[in-house]
Design a protein around this motif. Structure first.
Motif, PDB file in Angstrom:
ATOM      1  N   GLU A 221      27.372 -26.429 -19.470  1.00 28.87           N
ATOM      2  CA  GLU A 221      27.167 -26.541 -18.256  1.00 28.87           C
ATOM      3  C   GLU A 221      26.897 -28.509 -18.201  1.00 28.87           C
ATOM      4  OE1 GLU A 221      24.460 -24.983 -15.267  1.00 28.87           O
ATOM      5  OE2 GLU A 221      26.226 -23.219 -15.422  1.00 28.87           O
ATOM      6  N   ALA A 222      26.066 -28.744 -19.271  1.00 27.70           N
ATOM      7  CA  ALA A 222      25.291 -29.990 -19.528  1.00 27.70           C
ATOM      8  C   ALA A 222      26.250 -31.041 -20.031  1.00 27.70           C
ATOM      9  CB  ALA A 222      24.054 -30.031 -20.075  1.00 27.70           C
TER      10      ALA A 222
ATOM     11  N   GLU B 197      16.766 -31.457 -25.295  1.00 27.25           N
ATOM     12  CA  GLU B 197      16.182 -31.953 -23.724  1.00 27.25           C
ATOM     13  C   GLU B 197      16.478 -30.242 -22.554  1.00 27.25           C
ATOM     14  OE1 GLU B 197      16.878 -35.520 -22.917  1.00 27.25           O
ATOM     15  OE2 GLU B 197      15.856 -36.194 -24.559  1.00 27.25           O
ATOM     16  N   ILE B 198      17.487 -29.998 -22.723  1.00 30.02           N
ATOM     17  CA  ILE B 198      18.304 -29.296 -21.817  1.00 30.02           C
ATOM     18  C   ILE B 198      17.252 -28.049 -21.795  1.00 30.02           C
ATOM     19  CG2 ILE B 198      20.668 -28.027 -21.027  1.00 30.02           C
ATOM     20  CD1 ILE B 198      21.921 -30.795 -22.112  1.00 30.02           C
TER      21      ILE B 198
ATOM     22  N   ALA C  36      23.891 -22.718 -20.287  1.00 27.96           N
ATOM     23  CA  ALA C  36      23.165 -24.647 -19.673  1.00 27.96           C
ATOM     24  C   ALA C  36      23.466 -25.449 -20.927  1.00 27.96           C
ATOM     25  CB  ALA C  36      21.576 -24.126 -20.072  1.00 27.96           C
ATOM     26  N   LEU C  37      24.036 -24.981 -21.720  1.00 28.37           N
ATOM     27  CA  LEU C  37      24.311 -26.324 -22.910  1.00 28.37           C
ATOM     28  C   LEU C  37      25.929 -26.768 -22.755  1.00 28.37           C
ATOM     29  CD1 LEU C  37      23.510 -25.149 -26.330  1.00 28.37           C
ATOM     30  CD2 LEU C  37      21.878 -26.896 -24.879  1.00 28.37           C
TER      31      LEU C  37
ATOM     32  N   GLU D  53      23.512 -35.335 -31.225  1.00 23.44           N
ATOM     33  CA  GLU D  53      22.699 -34.646 -29.939  1.00 23.44           C
ATOM     34  C   GLU D  53      22.270 -33.603 -29.917  1.00 23.44           C
ATOM     35  OE1 GLU D  53      26.700 -32.288 -28.858  1.00 23.44           O
ATOM     36  OE2 GLU D  53      27.321 -34.719 -27.329  1.00 23.44           O
TER      37      GLU D  53
ATOM     38  N   ARG E 139      19.051 -34.513 -27.246  1.00 31.68           N
ATOM     39  CA  ARG E 139      19.532 -34.359 -25.321  1.00 31.68           C
ATOM     40  C   ARG E 139      19.618 -32.257 -25.738  1.00 31.68           C
ATOM     41  NH1 ARG E 139      25.528 -34.787 -23.235  1.00 31.68           N
ATOM     42  NH2 ARG E 139      24.996 -34.061 -21.103  1.00 31.68           N
ATOM     43  N   ALA E 140      19.457 -31.230 -26.554  1.00 34.07           N
ATOM     44  CA  ALA E 140      20.106 -30.657 -26.726  1.00 34.07           C
ATOM     45  C   ALA E 140      19.247 -29.483 -26.470  1.00 34.07           C
ATOM     46  CB  ALA E 140      20.923 -29.383 -28.349  1.00 34.07           C
TER      47      ALA E 140
ATOM     48  N   ALA F 156      13.759 -28.286 -20.317  1.00 38.63           N
ATOM     49  CA  ALA F 156      13.975 -28.301 -18.415  1.00 38.63           C
ATOM     50  C   ALA F 156      14.238 -26.803 -17.985  1.00 38.63           C
ATOM     51  CB  ALA F 156      15.730 -29.195 -18.287  1.00 38.63           C
ATOM     52  N   ASN F 157      14.895 -26.160 -18.382  1.00 37.40           N
ATOM     53  CA  ASN F 157      15.364 -24.990 -18.088  1.00 37.40           C
ATOM     54  C   ASN F 157      14.455 -24.239 -18.385  1.00 37.40           C
ATOM     55  OD1 ASN F 157      18.024 -25.641 -16.600  1.00 37.40           O
ATOM     56  ND2 ASN F 157      19.011 -25.738 -18.744  1.00 37.40           N
TER      57      ASN F 157
END
Length: 104
Positions: free
Chosen positions: A28-29, A82-83, A25-26, A76, A79-80, A86-87
């Motif tokens: 892909e972001a 948050e990803i 997931a990280l 980061e 942001r990590a 979110a998943n």
């Protein structure tokens, strides 16, 4: 620059499936991460030259004893998380993933 920026561990535990999901997931972001694993056992029970571990020949087969980790840049980190949130993943950093019995 990635080489000289401080990296923060956001995941460290004995859970390969969760590690794969979070690291994919990280990536892909678009985050640059350091993901890897290391052996939890400091010494195999058979001695130095033995490559076969008798604990792997039980009824359930091979036992995964690896500790998996993910590190991201400090810049980061937000942001990590948050990803990950979110998943719906659960990023856990265990202070002692080997456990008390793993250090005997």
């Amino acid at each position: 620059m990635w080489l000289f920026e401080k990296k923060i561990t956001i995941f460290q535990q004995k859970n390969k499936n969760e590690w794969l999901k979070i690291s994919n997931a990280l990536k892909e972001a678009g985050l640059k991460i350091k993901a890897g694993h290391y052996a939890a056992d400091t010494l195999n029970p058979c001695g130095c030259g033995a490559k076969l571990d008798p604990r792997n020949f039980g009824a359930k087969g091979y036992i995964d004893r690896e500790v998996y980790f993910i590190e991201v840049r400090k810049s980061e980190l937000q942001r990590a998380y948050e990803i990950i949130n979110a998943n719906g993943f659960n990023a856990v950093v265990e202070n002692d993933p080997v456990g008390k019995l793993g250090r005997i």
